[in-house]
Design an enzyme around this catalytic site. Structure first.
Site, PDB file in Angstrom:
ATOM      1  CB  THR A   1       0.097  -4.096   6.253  1.00  0.00           C
ATOM      2  OG1 THR A   1      -1.165  -3.902   5.618  1.00  0.00           O
ATOM      3  CG2 THR A   1       0.881  -2.788   6.302  1.00  0.00           C
ATOM      4  CG  ASP A   2      -3.471  -7.416   3.572  1.00  0.00           C
ATOM      5  OD1 ASP A   2      -4.098  -7.294   4.644  1.00  0.00           O
ATOM      6  OD2 ASP A   2      -3.766  -6.784   2.539  1.00  0.00           O
TER       7      ASP A   2
ATOM      8  CB  THR B   1      -0.957  -0.011   1.213  1.00  0.00           C
ATOM      9  OG1 THR B   1      -1.829  -1.126   1.069  1.00  0.00           O
ATOM     10  CG2 THR B   1      -1.761   1.264   1.313  1.00  0.00           C
TER      11      THR B   1
ATOM     12  CB  SER C   1       1.763  -8.082   0.880  1.00  0.00           C
ATOM     13  OG  SER C   1       0.590  -7.875   1.618  1.00  0.00           O
TER      14      SER C   1
END
Length: 169
Positions: free
Chosen positions: A87-88, A16, A58
């Site tokens: 971040t995932d 992101t 990700s």
């Protein structure tokens, strides 16, 4: 406290942090990394070697991508490494790196953002600054720097309901 090495490697994988708004479709897409602009905005004096490995969400990250990231860490001529990442699956990549015996002499810090840098009101610069500092000062190991905290790879999770990273028990 003095940094280990005045140089640092910054590996870009996407996430992101590097997404941008596509005006005709409304989608969040990758066009280029925004790390040079972020470093200029921060007025950093740190010697940073930036290398773009990929620009991926990700959720699309594979084991082969993680192998590429690990190899780039191993090949880096610096002890301190920051990796920008979505971040995932950031925790998955951090765990994979922490299990790689070839990286035990490095300090690797993964970071990202919950909102794209280019959209403003983002946590991207704050998280990047924290990661750059942590990579210079933390002991060798693999960490995640998010939300103003530094987490060991094996003791962190993303709380999707709250939109933050938290310590696991």
């Amino acid at each position: 406290m003095h940094p280990k090495d005045p140089k640092l490697t910054l590996l870009v994988t996407g996430g992101t942090l590097d997404k941008d708004y596509q005006t005709t479709t409304g989608a969040l897409v990758f066009s280029e990394t925004h790390l040079p602009a972020m470093l200029r905005q921060a007025n950093t004096t740190l010697a940073v070697e930036t290398r773009v490995l990929m620009l991926k969400d990700s959720l699309e990250m594979t084991d082969l991508d993680r192998d590429e990231i690990a190899q780039a860490c191993q090949d880096a001529d610096t002890e301190s490494i920051v990796i920008t990442h979505g971040t995932d699956t950031m925790v998955d990549t951090a765990l994979a790196l922490s299990e790689n015996a070839n990286l035990c002499n490095k300090t690797i810090v993964l970071t990202g953002a919950m909102r794209p840098f280019r959209l403003g009101e983002s946590d991207a610069c704050f998280n990047l600054g924290a990661a750059l500092t942590a990579a210079q000062l933390a002991q060798n190991g693999v960490y995640i720097a998010m939300n103003g905290e530094l987490f060991e790879a094996c003791r962190v999770m993303k709380n999707r309901q709250k939109g933050v990273f938290e310590l696991t028990v």
